[in-house]
Design an enzyme around this catalytic site. Sequence first.
Site, short mmCIF file in Angstrom:
data_model
loop_
_atom_site.label_atom_id
_atom_site.label_comp_id
_atom_site.label_asym_id
_atom_site.label_seq_id
_atom_site.Cartn_x
_atom_site.Cartn_y
_atom_site.Cartn_z
N THR A 126 0.83 -1.21 0.00
CA THR A 126 0.00 0.00 0.00
C THR A 126 0.86 1.25 0.00
O THR A 126 2.00 1.24 0.50
CB THR A 126 -0.90 -0.01 1.27
N ASP A 127 0.29 2.36 -0.50
CA ASP A 127 1.03 3.63 -0.44
C ASP A 127 1.15 4.15 0.99
O ASP A 127 1.93 5.07 1.26
CB ASP A 127 0.35 4.70 -1.33
N GLU A 128 0.38 3.53 1.93
CA GLU A 128 0.43 4.02 3.32
C GLU A 128 1.80 3.76 3.97
O GLU A 128 2.10 4.34 5.01
CB GLU A 128 -0.71 3.40 4.14
N TYR A 154 -1.40 -0.45 11.21
CA TYR A 154 -1.62 -1.11 9.91
C TYR A 154 -0.46 -0.83 8.96
O TYR A 154 0.16 -1.74 8.42
CB TYR A 154 -2.95 -0.63 9.30
N SER A 157 2.78 -2.43 9.91
CA SER A 157 2.85 -3.87 9.64
C SER A 157 3.07 -4.13 8.15
O SER A 157 3.82 -5.04 7.77
CB SER A 157 1.59 -4.58 10.14
N LYS A 158 2.46 -3.32 7.29
CA LYS A 158 2.65 -3.51 5.84
C LYS A 158 4.08 -3.13 5.44
O LYS A 158 4.69 -3.79 4.59
CB LYS A 158 1.65 -2.67 5.05
N ARG A 218 -7.15 11.57 -0.15
CA ARG A 218 -6.79 10.22 -0.58
C ARG A 218 -6.77 10.21 -2.11
O ARG A 218 -7.49 10.98 -2.76
CB ARG A 218 -7.80 9.18 -0.06
P1 NAD Z 1 -9.88 -7.05 2.82
O1 NAD Z 1 -9.79 -6.80 4.28
O2 NAD Z 1 -11.15 -6.75 2.09
O3 NAD Z 1 -9.55 -8.60 2.54
C1 NAD Z 1 -8.54 -9.31 3.19
C2 NAD Z 1 -8.75 -10.80 2.95
O4 NAD Z 1 -7.67 -11.49 3.60
C3 NAD Z 1 -10.04 -11.34 3.56
O5 NAD Z 1 -10.67 -12.22 2.64
C4 NAD Z 1 -9.58 -12.09 4.80
O6 NAD Z 1 -10.42 -13.19 5.15
C5 NAD Z 1 -8.20 -12.56 4.36
N1 NAD Z 1 -7.30 -12.82 5.50
C6 NAD Z 1 -7.07 -12.02 6.57
N2 NAD Z 1 -6.20 -12.60 7.41
C7 NAD Z 1 -5.86 -13.79 6.84
C8 NAD Z 1 -4.98 -14.84 7.22
N3 NAD Z 1 -4.28 -14.80 8.36
N4 NAD Z 1 -4.85 -15.92 6.39
C9 NAD Z 1 -5.56 -15.98 5.23
N5 NAD Z 1 -6.43 -15.03 4.84
C10 NAD Z 1 -6.57 -13.94 5.62
O7 NAD Z 1 -8.65 -6.28 2.19
P2 NAD Z 1 -8.50 -5.59 0.75
O8 NAD Z 1 -9.00 -4.20 0.83
O9 NAD Z 1 -9.02 -6.52 -0.29
O10 NAD Z 1 -6.91 -5.51 0.65
C11 NAD Z 1 -6.15 -6.58 0.07
C12 NAD Z 1 -4.69 -6.23 0.11
O11 NAD Z 1 -4.45 -5.00 -0.59
C13 NAD Z 1 -4.15 -5.99 1.54
O12 NAD Z 1 -2.87 -6.56 1.61
C14 NAD Z 1 -4.08 -4.48 1.66
O13 NAD Z 1 -3.04 -4.11 2.54
C15 NAD Z 1 -3.76 -4.08 0.23
N6 NAD Z 1 -4.23 -2.74 -0.18
C16 NAD Z 1 -5.53 -2.36 0.05
C17 NAD Z 1 -5.96 -1.11 -0.41
C18 NAD Z 1 -7.40 -0.67 -0.20
O14 NAD Z 1 -7.71 0.49 -0.46
N7 NAD Z 1 -8.30 -1.53 0.23
C19 NAD Z 1 -5.07 -0.25 -1.06
C20 NAD Z 1 -3.75 -0.67 -1.27
C21 NAD Z 1 -3.36 -1.92 -0.84
P1 TYD Z 2 -10.52 4.35 4.93
O1 TYD Z 2 -11.55 3.94 3.92
O2 TYD Z 2 -10.58 3.74 6.29
O3 TYD Z 2 -9.09 4.14 4.25
P2 TYD Z 2 -7.60 4.59 4.76
O4 TYD Z 2 -7.67 5.01 6.17
O5 TYD Z 2 -6.82 3.33 4.57
O6 TYD Z 2 -7.19 5.68 3.84
O7 TYD Z 2 -10.62 5.93 5.11
C1 TYD Z 2 -10.44 6.80 4.01
C2 TYD Z 2 -10.47 8.23 4.55
O8 TYD Z 2 -11.78 8.50 5.06
C3 TYD Z 2 -9.53 8.45 5.72
O9 TYD Z 2 -8.98 9.77 5.62
C4 TYD Z 2 -10.42 8.36 6.95
C5 TYD Z 2 -11.75 8.88 6.43
N1 TYD Z 2 -12.96 8.30 7.07
C6 TYD Z 2 -13.95 9.15 7.58
O10 TYD Z 2 -13.83 10.39 7.55
N2 TYD Z 2 -15.06 8.59 8.16
C7 TYD Z 2 -15.24 7.22 8.22
O11 TYD Z 2 -16.27 6.76 8.79
C8 TYD Z 2 -14.21 6.36 7.67
C9 TYD Z 2 -14.35 4.86 7.73
C10 TYD Z 2 -13.10 6.95 7.09
#
Ligand code: NAD
Ligand code: TYD
Length: 337
Positions: A126-128, A154, A157-158, A218
């Site tokens: 992630t970009d975070e 979070y 850990s990433k 974001r």
């Molecule tokens: P999500 O939380 O929707 O899905 C995570 C999946 O991983 C779930 O199906 C969960 O059951 C599974 N999981 C969790 N712990 C596990 C374990 N110990 N063993 C096996 N499976 C397990 O997450 P997402 O939004 O789909 O994100 C997927 C990946 O992309 C993550 O690594 C996240 O850091 C990365 N990412 C997410 C975003 C975003 O905006 N959502 C952006 C950039 C990167």
């Molecule tokens: P989120 O979807 O949790 O993604 P991330 O924290 O990984 O960027 O949140 C996106 C942005 O929205 C973040 O700046 C936090 C804000 N936010 C709110 O203002 N209200 C909410 O209820 C949530 C879940 C997020």
Amino acid sequence: MAKFLVTGGAGFIGGNFLHIMVNRYPNDEYVCLDALTYAGNMETLEPILNKPNFKFVHENICNREGVFKLFEKEHFDYVINFAAESHVDRSIEDPEIFLRTNILGTAVLMDACRKYGIKRFHQVSTDEVYGDLPLDRKDLFFTESTPLHTSSPYSASKASADLLVLAYHRTFKLPVTISRCSNNYGPYQFPEKLIPLMIQKASRDEALPVYGNGSNVRDWLYVGDHCNAIDLIVRNGKDGEVYNVGGHNEKTNLEVVKTILSALNKPETLINYVKDRPGHDLRYAIDPKKIETELGWKPEHNFKTGIAATIKWNLENTKWLHNVESGEYMNWMKKHY
Ligand code: NAD
Ligand code: TYD
């Protein structure tokens, strides 16, 4: 013909990735490994469950014995690790599971890759990991050489997992790649994240909780564009390289919320400013030049088309959302086995 292990495929991005790839590459095999935590949903996988080139395995990436047995049996060519705890607010409540899954789980997968051999291990990051940028410096962007500087448990850990992936490449010559993408949105996103949460609340005329004053920025990318970037990196990327993924769609949270309200024809009086998130990152913004020039990646959606498609999906898929909100989705395994 190649065999892929996709971990975390019952989640938001992994599920979208599998929907696309299982259909795009009918001659490749896809095995989805997922622990089905609260974020994993078998109903997300229903469109591909009966495809001949798809298989689901209920397993935890932290379970070394189970993971090694699976590798011994399946002989994977490619491993793509989506599995993670992914919600910043939950990591502030309770960091430990983030360390176990996101760091130790990644190490277990890479140890299995070392032992059984693979062509490529891809870490979905992630970009975070870069921390945040100031709001008043629109000229600054994250590049692949921006130092890691994390804010939340979070992102820490990433970032730890990313360092471990690069260490396995340098020390053990494991063929790895890493993608660092900006915020995703689209179909099947768990409604605890900003965009699906606000769509649900607005459609029911409930208050929309905006953290702080809503000025945090974001960089939003439609999930299908992220999936296509990962596909390109896995197939054509260079070992040991990191690729940033983003489409220059920076928006303040307030802009996002107002776009949703206007699309649903709801009043802005529904906005409710609430206590800010501790350590809240100010601005994320990706420079995607490397993946664009080296791999020819280009997003298909901008925010306008992506948010319209996402709102439409959320309004049309009430059964999926209802089962998430009622907790019914957690009973899928019991009902089917
Ligand atoms: P999500 O939380 O929707 O899905 C995570 C999946 O991983 C779930 O199906 C969960 O059951 C599974 N999981 C969790 N712990 C596990 C374990 N110990 N063993 C096996 N499976 C397990 O997450 P997402 O939004 O789909 O994100 C997927 C990946 O992309 C993550 O690594 C996240 O850091 C990365 N990412 C997410 C975003 C975003 O905006 N959502 C952006 C950039 C990167
Ligand atoms: P989120 O979807 O949790 O993604 P991330 O924290 O990984 O960027 O949140 C996106 C942005 O929205 C973040 O700046 C936090 C804000 N936010 C709110 O203002 N209200 C909410 O209820 C949530 C879940 C997020």
